[in-house]
Design a protein around this motif. Structure first.
Motif, PDB file in Angstrom:
ATOM      1  N   LEU A 179     -87.733   0.122  64.870  1.00  0.00           N
ATOM      2  CA  LEU A 179     -88.078   1.206  65.174  1.00  0.00           C
ATOM      3  C   LEU A 179     -89.265   0.614  66.441  1.00  0.00           C
ATOM      4  CD1 LEU A 179     -88.640   3.105  62.314  1.00  0.00           C
ATOM      5  CD2 LEU A 179     -87.379   3.820  64.140  1.00  0.00           C
ATOM      6  N   ILE A 180     -90.576  -0.280  66.136  1.00  0.00           N
ATOM      7  CA  ILE A 180     -91.533  -0.504  67.177  1.00  0.00           C
ATOM      8  C   ILE A 180     -90.867  -1.551  68.186  1.00  0.00           C
ATOM      9  CG2 ILE A 180     -93.757  -1.866  66.715  1.00  0.00           C
ATOM     10  CD1 ILE A 180     -94.151  -1.681  64.299  1.00  0.00           C
ATOM     11  N   ARG A 181     -89.161  -2.186  68.424  1.00  0.00           N
ATOM     12  CA  ARG A 181     -89.528  -3.367  69.289  1.00  0.00           C
ATOM     13  C   ARG A 181     -90.466  -4.481  69.874  1.00  0.00           C
ATOM     14  NH1 ARG A 181     -84.336  -1.025  71.514  1.00  0.00           N
ATOM     15  NH2 ARG A 181     -84.823   1.101  70.825  1.00  0.00           N
ATOM     16  N   ASN A 182     -90.960  -5.052  68.704  1.00  0.00           N
ATOM     17  CA  ASN A 182     -92.350  -5.785  68.651  1.00  0.00           C
ATOM     18  C   ASN A 182     -92.802  -6.076  67.972  1.00  0.00           C
ATOM     19  OD1 ASN A 182     -94.850  -6.958  68.907  1.00  0.00           O
ATOM     20  ND2 ASN A 182     -95.242  -5.833  70.652  1.00  0.00           N
ATOM     21  N   SER A 183     -91.714  -8.067  68.436  1.00  0.00           N
ATOM     22  CA  SER A 183     -91.938  -8.269  66.270  1.00  0.00           C
ATOM     23  C   SER A 183     -93.217  -8.666  66.069  1.00  0.00           C
ATOM     24  CB  SER A 183     -91.141  -9.687  66.594  1.00  0.00           C
ATOM     25  OG  SER A 183     -92.080 -10.899  67.660  1.00  0.00           O
ATOM     26  N   ALA A 184     -94.110  -8.880  66.483  1.00  0.00           N
ATOM     27  CA  ALA A 184     -95.462  -9.739  65.839  1.00  0.00           C
ATOM     28  C   ALA A 184     -95.681  -8.163  65.476  1.00  0.00           C
ATOM     29  CB  ALA A 184     -96.551  -9.817  67.332  1.00  0.00           C
ATOM     30  N   GLN A 185     -96.354  -7.043  66.068  1.00  0.00           N
ATOM     31  CA  GLN A 185     -96.361  -5.839  65.631  1.00  0.00           C
ATOM     32  C   GLN A 185     -95.539  -5.380  64.169  1.00  0.00           C
ATOM     33  OE1 GLN A 185     -97.593  -2.112  68.188  1.00  0.00           O
ATOM     34  NE2 GLN A 185     -98.490  -4.059  69.698  1.00  0.00           N
ATOM     35  N   ILE A 202     -90.923   4.720  53.872  1.00  0.00           N
ATOM     36  CA  ILE A 202     -92.837   3.779  54.084  1.00  0.00           C
ATOM     37  C   ILE A 202     -93.183   3.809  55.280  1.00  0.00           C
ATOM     38  CG2 ILE A 202     -94.519   2.813  53.102  1.00  0.00           C
ATOM     39  CD1 ILE A 202     -94.128   2.943  50.305  1.00  0.00           C
ATOM     40  N   ALA A 203     -91.847   2.400  55.675  1.00  0.00           N
ATOM     41  CA  ALA A 203     -91.408   1.881  56.566  1.00  0.00           C
ATOM     42  C   ALA A 203     -91.527   2.682  58.028  1.00  0.00           C
ATOM     43  CB  ALA A 203     -90.813   0.616  56.565  1.00  0.00           C
ATOM     44  N   ARG A 204     -90.685   3.197  57.949  1.00  0.00           N
ATOM     45  CA  ARG A 204     -90.504   4.221  58.793  1.00  0.00           C
ATOM     46  C   ARG A 204     -92.025   4.885  59.139  1.00  0.00           C
ATOM     47  NH1 ARG A 204     -85.497   5.614  56.066  1.00  0.00           N
ATOM     48  NH2 ARG A 204     -84.074   4.543  57.159  1.00  0.00           N
ATOM     49  N   ARG A 205     -92.284   5.793  58.331  1.00  0.00           N
ATOM     50  CA  ARG A 205     -93.996   6.603  58.593  1.00  0.00           C
ATOM     51  C   ARG A 205     -94.538   5.113  58.973  1.00  0.00           C
ATOM     52  NH1 ARG A 205     -97.958   6.283  54.941  1.00  0.00           N
ATOM     53  NH2 ARG A 205     -97.068   5.823  53.740  1.00  0.00           N
ATOM     54  N   ARG A 206     -94.762   4.106  58.337  1.00  0.00           N
ATOM     55  CA  ARG A 206     -95.749   3.177  59.000  1.00  0.00           C
ATOM     56  C   ARG A 206     -95.804   3.206  60.248  1.00  0.00           C
ATOM     57  NH1 ARG A 206    -100.407   1.543  56.431  1.00  0.00           N
ATOM     58  NH2 ARG A 206    -101.410   1.879  54.886  1.00  0.00           N
ATOM     59  N   ALA A 207     -94.393   2.599  60.330  1.00  0.00           N
ATOM     60  CA  ALA A 207     -93.798   1.981  62.166  1.00  0.00           C
ATOM     61  C   ALA A 207     -94.106   3.289  63.649  1.00  0.00           C
ATOM     62  CB  ALA A 207     -91.980   1.738  61.937  1.00  0.00           C
ATOM     63  N   ILE A 208     -93.806   4.322  62.708  1.00  0.00           N
ATOM     64  CA  ILE A 208     -94.023   5.597  63.477  1.00  0.00           C
ATOM     65  C   ILE A 208     -95.584   6.000  64.158  1.00  0.00           C
ATOM     66  CG2 ILE A 208     -94.168   8.021  63.195  1.00  0.00           C
ATOM     67  CD1 ILE A 208     -90.987   7.881  62.271  1.00  0.00           C
ATOM     68  N   ASP A 209     -96.426   5.778  62.883  1.00  0.00           N
ATOM     69  CA  ASP A 209     -97.975   6.021  62.926  1.00  0.00           C
ATOM     70  C   ASP A 209     -98.603   5.219  63.730  1.00  0.00           C
ATOM     71  OD1 ASP A 209     -98.115   8.117  60.966  1.00  0.00           O
ATOM     72  OD2 ASP A 209     -99.046   6.596  59.320  1.00  0.00           O
ATOM     73  N   ARG A 210     -98.025   3.220  64.004  1.00  0.00           N
ATOM     74  CA  ARG A 210     -98.097   2.441  64.717  1.00  0.00           C
ATOM     75  C   ARG A 210     -97.283   2.849  66.328  1.00  0.00           C
ATOM     76  NH1 ARG A 210     -99.396  -3.042  65.218  1.00  0.00           N
ATOM     77  NH2 ARG A 210    -100.112  -2.800  62.645  1.00  0.00           N
ATOM     78  N   ILE A 211     -96.377   3.070  66.384  1.00  0.00           N
ATOM     79  CA  ILE A 211     -95.864   3.363  67.647  1.00  0.00           C
ATOM     80  C   ILE A 211     -96.896   4.662  68.667  1.00  0.00           C
ATOM     81  CG2 ILE A 211     -94.354   5.092  69.005  1.00  0.00           C
ATOM     82  CD1 ILE A 211     -92.559   3.226  66.765  1.00  0.00           C
TER      83      ILE A 211
END
Length: 196
Positions: free
Chosen positions: A55-61, A94-103
């Protein structure tokens, strides 16, 4: 056959319902048992990371989000209910929600930085002066006063002939970070050149 509780830290034996096993593991995590959390972490973190990085396409994030998700699971393990789905579905949600929040957070930060970015007003006069003085000892001296990252960004942009976007791509940095470094570097160069 061992019970799930006596098999702490191991995968459930073949034939044992995994929902019962993971319900028990989550209960032990909720009770603060670190060994149970180690089992949960080993099982879920690769899945959480996979979802995050896609989802984020950034390994560090994605790694940061994985740690946030696993911390949330540690703090809320008692919230897992087998009747609501598998442990994997729970962690994936939980992972999808957190990743979308980060994006969304990164997009908002980038937009804020773009709105407040004023280097376009400063660049023409500084850029023209810098290019005229490219062989000057003063410019070389002032470039040496920058941080390593600022200096590299300036060299990539002004002497390397790259756009901000090209520098961001080649350095694998957010565009906003490149702009921020350029703005900071140009201000310091301007100050240095005025007193040099």
């Amino acid at each position: 056959m061992e019970s799930p509780r006596s098999a702490a830290g191991t995968r459930p034996p073949v034939g044992e319902p995994s929902t019962e096993y993971w319900t028990d593991v989550c209960q032990r995590v909720a009770d603060g048992e670190h060994q149970a959390f180690d089992s949960l972490y080993a099982e879920l973190s690769p899945i959480v990371y996979g979802i995050s990085v896609r989802l984020i396409r950034n390994s560090a994030q994605a790694s940061e989000v994985t740690q946030e998700v696993m911390l949330e699971i540690w703090n809320n393990a008692q919230g897992y209910r087998a009747g609501s789905g598998t442990i994997y579905a729970w962690a994936s949600t939980i992972a999808r929600r957190r990743a979308i929040d980060r994006i969304r957070s990164e997009e908002a930060r980038t937009q804020r930085e773009d709105r407040s970015f004023t280097v376009e007003r400063e660049v023409p006069e500084i850029d023209e002066f810098l290019m005229e003085q490219v062989d000057s000892q003063r410019v070389r001296h002032c470039l040496d006063t920058l941080t390593v990252k600022e200096k590299q960004t300036v060299l990539d942009t002004y002497y390397g002939g790259r756009t901000y976007a090209q520098v961001a791509e080649s350095r694998e940095m957010p565009l906003a970070t490149v702009k921020s470094r350029i703005r900071s570097a140009l201000q310091r160069l301007k100050t240095c050149l005025e007193v040099a």
